[in-house]
Design a protein around this motif. Structure first.
Motif, PDB file in Angstrom:
ATOM      1  N   VAL A  25      -5.291   2.061   0.282  1.00 34.36           N
ATOM      2  CA  VAL A  25      -3.951   1.858   0.845  1.00 34.36           C
ATOM      3  C   VAL A  25      -3.842   0.449   1.418  1.00 34.36           C
ATOM      4  N   GLY A  55      -3.708   8.283   4.097  1.00 35.77           N
ATOM      5  CA  GLY A  55      -2.936   7.900   2.919  1.00 35.77           C
ATOM      6  C   GLY A  55      -1.461   7.709   3.202  1.00 35.77           C
ATOM      7  N   PHE A  90       3.297   3.508  -4.236  1.00 34.19           N
ATOM      8  CA  PHE A  90       3.603   4.389  -3.108  1.00 34.19           C
ATOM      9  C   PHE A  90       4.789   5.279  -3.439  1.00 34.19           C
TER      10      PHE A  90
END
Length: 254
Positions: free
Chosen positions: A72, A149, A210
């Motif tokens: 991430v 996450g 994302f």
């Protein structure tokens, strides 16, 4: 602020409408598991800025840092480097201790209940879940922020001040839904600018893999069950995560 032509196109592309998640289906998705560590976003170079919002608000149990999984972290750097000159990505929250998730959920639920005493238990749960996921440490169905996450972000200008997004971060109102400003703004220049700011953030994040929680323009996921749900993956990468404290490190070593 002048944007390069390819960036302007992002602001011209509407945010698509997406249904709210089926949380039961989200929780049933298997988790492969990952050894990726949690890393502090304060390590990141410009154009990323970090403001751990909950710690600064004095939320009980909040940590004064924004931790995310390494994967991430690298994707957020890519997002920040793709932004128009003069803009930065501002990270507000990442990994979140269960205690903080519980506090946020219970506080919002109590507020909604006080304002809507006519709601039954199911209505109250649905309305609360619109803006705060139900606290869970279940290894098979953890709260998104417990995995590292999930991340809450916005955009800021060259002076570090957040751009107008139409609502504040964590404002639990219908206007906080990501596509809430997609209607015709008419002659309202402020609304149009806020809409374009949301579009830029949404599409810049989406370009790096994302997914967005539809009820929160600031909330994005990568690798967790919510991400797998919206991307149509058979499984998630990230389960619950813990900070690498000295106690945890010694426990593993000994």
């Amino acid at each position: 602020m002048t944007r390069p032509e390819h960036d302007a196109s992002l602001a011209d592309t509407p945010i698509p409408h997406r249904a709210e998640p089926d949380w039961a289906a989200v929780g049933r998705l298997p988790i492969d598991g990952s050894n990726e560590p949690l890393v502090p976003m304060s390590l990141a170079p410009p154009p990323i800025k970090v403001f751990p919002a909950y710690a600064r608000m004095g939320i009980p149990g909040a940590v004064d840092e924004c931790y995310v999984r390494e994967g991430v972290y690298r994707r957020l750097l890519a997002v920040a480097r793709s932004l128009p000159e003069g803009l930065s990505l501002l990270v507000l929250d990442g990994w979140r201790p269960w205690r903080v998730q519980q506090y946020l959920f219970e506080t919002l639920q109590a507020t909604i209940q006080a304002n809507h005493p006519e709601f039954d238990d199911q209505q109250l749960l649905v309305r609360t879940r619109e803006f705060v996921a139900q606290p869970s440490t279940d290894p098979s169905s953890p709260s998104p922020h417990l995995t590292g996450g999930a991340v809450d972000v916005t955009l800021c200008d060259a002076d570090g001040l957040p751009l107008d997004m139409g609502t504040l971060f964590d404002e639990a109102v219908p206007a906080s839904h990501a596509d809430a400003l997609e209607g015709d703004p008419g002659r309202d220049d402020a609304r149009r600018q806020a809409r374009d700011n949301r579009r830029l953030l949404y599409h810049a994040m989406h370009a790096e893999g994302f997914t967005n929680l539809p009820s929160e323009w600031w909330h994005f996921d990568l690798g967790d069950q919510l991400w797998a749900h919206y991307e149509g993956h058979a499984s998630a990468r990230y389960g619950p995560a813990e900070l690498d404290t000295i106690e945890n490190r010694w426990r593993r070593q000994l």
